[in-house]
Write a protein that holds these residues in place. Structure first.
Motif, mmCIF file in Angstrom:
data_model
loop_
_atom_site.group_PDB
_atom_site.id
_atom_site.type_symbol
_atom_site.label_atom_id
_atom_site.label_comp_id
_atom_site.label_asym_id
_atom_site.label_seq_id
_atom_site.Cartn_x
_atom_site.Cartn_y
_atom_site.Cartn_z
ATOM 1 N N LYS A 142 41.977 31.268 59.337
ATOM 2 C CA LYS A 142 40.980 32.180 59.877
ATOM 3 C C LYS A 142 41.382 33.627 59.647
ATOM 4 C CE LYS A 142 39.226 28.893 63.137
ATOM 5 N NZ LYS A 142 39.171 28.472 64.522
ATOM 6 N N LYS A 143 42.659 33.872 59.793
ATOM 7 C CA LYS A 143 43.152 35.226 59.584
ATOM 8 C C LYS A 143 42.889 35.651 58.151
ATOM 9 C CE LYS A 143 45.459 38.686 61.223
ATOM 10 N NZ LYS A 143 44.821 39.580 62.124
ATOM 11 N N LEU A 144 43.179 34.770 57.241
ATOM 12 C CA LEU A 144 42.932 35.100 55.840
ATOM 13 C C LEU A 144 41.453 35.307 55.594
ATOM 14 C CD1 LEU A 144 45.178 32.915 53.560
ATOM 15 C CD2 LEU A 144 45.047 35.378 53.655
ATOM 16 N N ALA A 145 40.670 34.505 56.267
ATOM 17 C CA ALA A 145 39.239 34.610 56.045
ATOM 18 C C ALA A 145 38.733 35.989 56.453
ATOM 19 C CB ALA A 145 38.513 33.539 56.846
ATOM 20 N N MET A 146 39.440 36.613 57.378
ATOM 21 C CA MET A 146 39.011 37.943 57.818
ATOM 22 C C MET A 146 39.378 39.030 56.819
ATOM 23 S SD MET A 146 40.091 37.830 61.749
ATOM 24 C CE MET A 146 39.721 39.558 62.039
ATOM 25 N N ASP A 147 40.235 38.717 55.922
ATOM 26 C CA ASP A 147 40.720 39.730 55.009
ATOM 27 C C ASP A 147 39.737 39.924 53.873
ATOM 28 O OD1 ASP A 147 43.534 39.880 52.747
ATOM 29 O OD2 ASP A 147 42.046 41.368 53.316
ATOM 30 N N LYS A 148 39.031 41.035 53.934
ATOM 31 C CA LYS A 148 37.958 41.224 52.962
ATOM 32 C C LYS A 148 38.491 41.405 51.551
ATOM 33 C CE LYS A 148 34.474 43.013 56.062
ATOM 34 N NZ LYS A 148 34.807 43.719 57.241
ATOM 35 N N THR A 149 39.700 41.938 51.460
ATOM 36 C CA THR A 149 40.212 42.202 50.113
ATOM 37 C C THR A 149 40.823 40.962 49.488
ATOM 38 O OG1 THR A 149 42.315 42.790 51.044
ATOM 39 C CG2 THR A 149 40.802 44.607 50.556
ATOM 40 N N GLY A 150 41.365 40.084 50.331
ATOM 41 C CA GLY A 150 42.166 39.001 49.756
ATOM 42 C C GLY A 150 41.463 37.665 49.816
ATOM 43 N N ASN A 151 40.587 37.402 48.901
ATOM 44 C CA ASN A 151 39.966 36.077 48.901
ATOM 45 C C ASN A 151 40.877 35.087 48.194
ATOM 46 O OD1 ASN A 151 39.603 37.189 46.443
ATOM 47 N ND2 ASN A 151 37.578 36.325 46.101
ATOM 48 N N GLN A 152 42.090 35.018 48.705
ATOM 49 C CA GLN A 152 43.093 34.168 48.089
ATOM 50 C C GLN A 152 43.733 33.282 49.132
ATOM 51 O OE1 GLN A 152 45.688 37.189 46.513
ATOM 52 N NE2 GLN A 152 44.954 36.682 44.484
ATOM 53 N N LEU A 153 44.279 32.211 48.705
ATOM 54 C CA LEU A 153 44.982 31.308 49.598
ATOM 55 C C LEU A 153 46.259 30.831 48.942
ATOM 56 C CD1 LEU A 153 42.008 29.120 50.705
ATOM 57 C CD2 LEU A 153 43.470 30.410 52.221
ATOM 58 N N PRO A 154 47.271 30.578 49.772
ATOM 59 C CA PRO A 154 48.450 29.936 49.184
ATOM 60 C C PRO A 154 48.033 28.599 48.572
ATOM 61 C CG PRO A 154 48.916 30.723 51.384
ATOM 62 C CD PRO A 154 47.447 30.845 51.192
ATOM 63 N N ALA A 235 49.570 37.562 47.774
ATOM 64 C CA ALA A 235 49.945 38.738 48.560
ATOM 65 C C ALA A 235 48.989 38.852 49.737
ATOM 66 C CB ALA A 235 49.836 39.979 47.686
ATOM 67 N N TYR A 236 49.534 39.239 50.857
ATOM 68 C CA TYR A 236 48.691 39.444 52.032
ATOM 69 C C TYR A 236 49.037 40.814 52.593
ATOM 70 C CZ TYR A 236 46.294 38.633 56.380
ATOM 71 O OH TYR A 236 45.443 38.749 57.436
ATOM 72 N N PRO A 237 48.239 41.811 52.240
ATOM 73 C CA PRO A 237 48.644 43.195 52.487
ATOM 74 C C PRO A 237 48.527 43.657 53.923
ATOM 75 C CG PRO A 237 46.541 43.100 51.326
ATOM 76 C CD PRO A 237 46.948 41.685 51.575
ATOM 77 N N VAL A 238 48.020 42.822 54.811
ATOM 78 C CA VAL A 238 47.727 43.281 56.163
ATOM 79 C C VAL A 238 48.816 42.828 57.125
ATOM 80 C CG1 VAL A 238 46.027 43.129 58.017
ATOM 81 C CG2 VAL A 238 45.287 43.112 55.636
ATOM 82 N N SER A 239 49.173 43.696 58.063
ATOM 83 C CA SER A 239 50.150 43.349 59.086
ATOM 84 C C SER A 239 49.431 42.798 60.311
ATOM 85 C CB SER A 239 50.900 44.601 59.515
ATOM 86 O OG SER A 239 52.202 44.494 59.128
ATOM 87 N N THR A 308 53.702 35.040 54.825
ATOM 88 C CA THR A 308 53.148 35.756 53.672
ATOM 89 C C THR A 308 53.784 37.146 53.590
ATOM 90 O OG1 THR A 308 51.353 36.456 55.064
ATOM 91 C CG2 THR A 308 50.934 34.587 53.602
ATOM 92 N N ASN A 309 53.556 37.792 52.488
ATOM 93 C CA ASN A 309 54.239 39.029 52.182
ATOM 94 C C ASN A 309 53.249 39.983 51.512
ATOM 95 O OD1 ASN A 309 56.206 40.836 50.763
ATOM 96 N ND2 ASN A 309 57.632 39.336 51.624
#
Ligand SMILES: O=C(O)CCC(=O)C(=O)O
Ligand SMILES: [Fe+2]
Length: 367
Positions: A142-154, A235-239, A308-309
Motif C-alpha cells: 500500500k505504501k508503494l502504491a501511494m508513491d506517485k513516482t515509483g510505479n515499481q515493485l521489488p 529504488a524507493y526515494p521516500v522516507s 528498500t533504499n
C-alpha cells in the motif's frame, strides 16, 4: 519504451485516491524506529579449510559453527566463486529485469508466484520452476502504491537448478511467445553449480562439527529442490524506508546470498534488527529452518528482511533444499521436533500463509 516493471498504478490507482484508508507503518517496521544498528557479520576466510595446518582447518570449521549458532548468518571470503563469474551473473540478472514486463509475463515467468496484487506474503520457499515474484507485505504494497513516482515493485526470479526446461533462460517458452528474455544458459548454469558446491561444502562442515558424516545433508539434498532466486528491489526515494522483503526465515537447509553494495539486508540479533554492511569480497551464508531442526536448535535459522533504499538493489540467493519426501529428523536426542518431510513443511507453510497471512515455521513441529 516498454516498461520492465509491473503495471502497478493500473491496479492500485484506487488507493491513490483514498490515501486516508491506508494503515500507517508500525514503528518497529521502520528503519528509523527502535531498532537500527549496522553490524559486521562474522567474516570467515574459507582458505582456512584448505590449510595444511590442521589447527587452522579446525579453527575455520569452528568459526563456521560458532557463527551459525550465535548469528545464524556469516560472511565468507575466498569462497571459490570468481569475480568474473559474479560479474557475468550480475550482468545476466540486469538483462532479465530490464526486459519488458509484458515479455516476462508472456513467457510464463510470472506463473504462480507473481503475487503483488494479492495482499498476502509470498512463501519465500515456494519457488519452483520459472517465475518472477514480488515480496511485499500488505503495508509495503500500500505504501508503494501511494508513491506517485515509483510505479515499481521489488521482483524476484527463480529457477530450478537441475531442470533447464523449467528455467527462464531455457528455450522452452510457450510456442506463442514471440520474444524471450535473453539470459545466458552457460553463465546461469555455471553460477548455480558453483553455489551448489559451496553450499554443500559448508553444510558438510556444519554436519561434521556435530559429529556426523559430512555427506549427511548432501545425501538428503536434491538438485531439483534447490534453486536460485534473483531479486530486484526498486529504488524507493521516500522516507521512511519500507520493506522490500518482509521479515522471514528461509525454509531450506542453507542459503548463500550474493548482494550488491547498496545495502538493505537486516537480521534479528538479540531481539534487535541490525543492518548488514555490504562487503564486496564476501558472500553471505545463512542457516535455514531445516538445518535448525536437524541440528536440534544448535544452528539458528534467523529472521531477516530487506528494507528498500534510495537506490535500487539486486541480490541473488541460492537455496540448498532437500527433496520433498526427505524425512527431516533431529541429529540429537531428545529431539525438540517431530520428524517431518520437506513436503509436509512446505504444505504447512502454504496453509498458514493462506489462512493466517504468514508463515509460522518450525514452531508448528515442536514436540
Ligand atoms: O535480498 C536479500 O538480501 C535477501 C533475500 C532473501 O532473504 C531471500 O530471498 O530469501
Ligand atoms: Fe531469505
Amino acid at each position: 519504451m516498454m516498461d520492465s516493471n509491473p503495471p502497478l498504478l493500473h491496479h492500485y490507482g484506487a488507493l491513490l485516491h483514498h490515501p486516508s484508508s491506508l494503515p500507517s507503518l508500525e514503528s518497529n517496521q521502520r528503519c528509523g524506529g527502535l531498532v537500527m544498528e549496522e553490524c559486521q557479520l562474522p567474516l570467515i576466510d574459507l582458505n582456512g579449510l584448505k590449510s595444511h595446518d590442521v589447527r587452522e582447518r579446525i579453527e575455520c570449521a569452528m568459526a563456521i559453527s560458532k557463527a551459525s549458532s550465535e548469528w545464524g548468518f556469516f560472511q565468507v571470503v575466498n569462497h571459490g566463486i570468481s569475480p568474473e563469474l559474479l560479474k557475468n551473473m550480475r550482468r545476466e540478472q540486469m538483462k532479465l529485469f530490464q526486459s519488458p514486463f509484458e515479455l516476462k509475463a508472456s513467457c510464463r515467468l510470472l506463473n504462480d508466484s507473481y503475487r503483488w496484487g494479492i495482499l498476502k506474503l509470498l512463501d519465500p520457499t515456494s519457488s519452483r520452476g520459472p517465475k518472477l515474484s514480488t515480496f511485499l507485505s500488505p503495508r509495503s504494497q500500500k505504501k508503494l502504491a501511494m508513491d506517485k513516482t515509483g510505479n515499481q515493485l521489488p521482483q524476484s526470479a527463480s529457477c530450478c537448478q537441475d531442470d533447464p526446461s523449467r528455467c527462464m533462460w531455457s528455450t522452452n517458452f510457450p510456442p506463442n511467445a514471440k520474444q524471450r528474455p535473453t539470459m545466458s544458459h552457460e553463465v546461469m548454469e555455471e553460477f548455480a553449480a558453483t553455489m551448489s558446491k559451496l553450499a554443500r561444502m559448508l553444510a558438510g562442515v556444519l554436519a561434521e562439527n556435530l559429529g556426523h558424516r559430512k555427506e549427511v545433508i548432501e545425501d538428503t539434498c536434491d538438485e531439483s529442490a534447490c534453486f536460485l532466486r534473483l531479486n530486484h528491489y526498486p529504488a524507493y526515494p521516500v522516507s521512511p524506508e519500507i520493506h522490500g522483503l518482509v521479515p522471514h526465515t528461509d525454509s531450506g537447509f542453507l542459503t548463500i546470498l550474493c548482494q550488491d553494495q547498496v545495502g538493505g539486508l537486516q537480521l534479528m540479533k538479540d531481539f534487535k534488527w541490525v543492518a548488514v554492511k555490504p562487503n564486496e569480497e564476501a558472500l553471505i551464508v545463512n542457516i535455514g529452518d531445516l538445518f535448525q531442526a536437524w541440528s536440534n536448535d544448535v544452528y539458528k535459522s534467523v529472521e531477516h528482511r530487506v528494507m528498500t533504499n534510495k537506490m535500487k538493489r539486486f541480490s541473488i540467493a541460492y537455496f540448498l533444499c532437500p527433496s520433498y519426501d526427505s524425512l527431516i529428523g533431529s541429529c540429537r536426542e531428545p529431539s525438540m521436533y517431530k520428524k517431518f518431510t520437506f513436503g509436509e513443511y512446505r504444505k504447512q507453510i502454504r496453509e498458514d500463509v493462506s489462512k493466517i497471512g504468514h508463515k509460522v515455521g518450525l514452531s508448528r513441529f515442536l514436540l
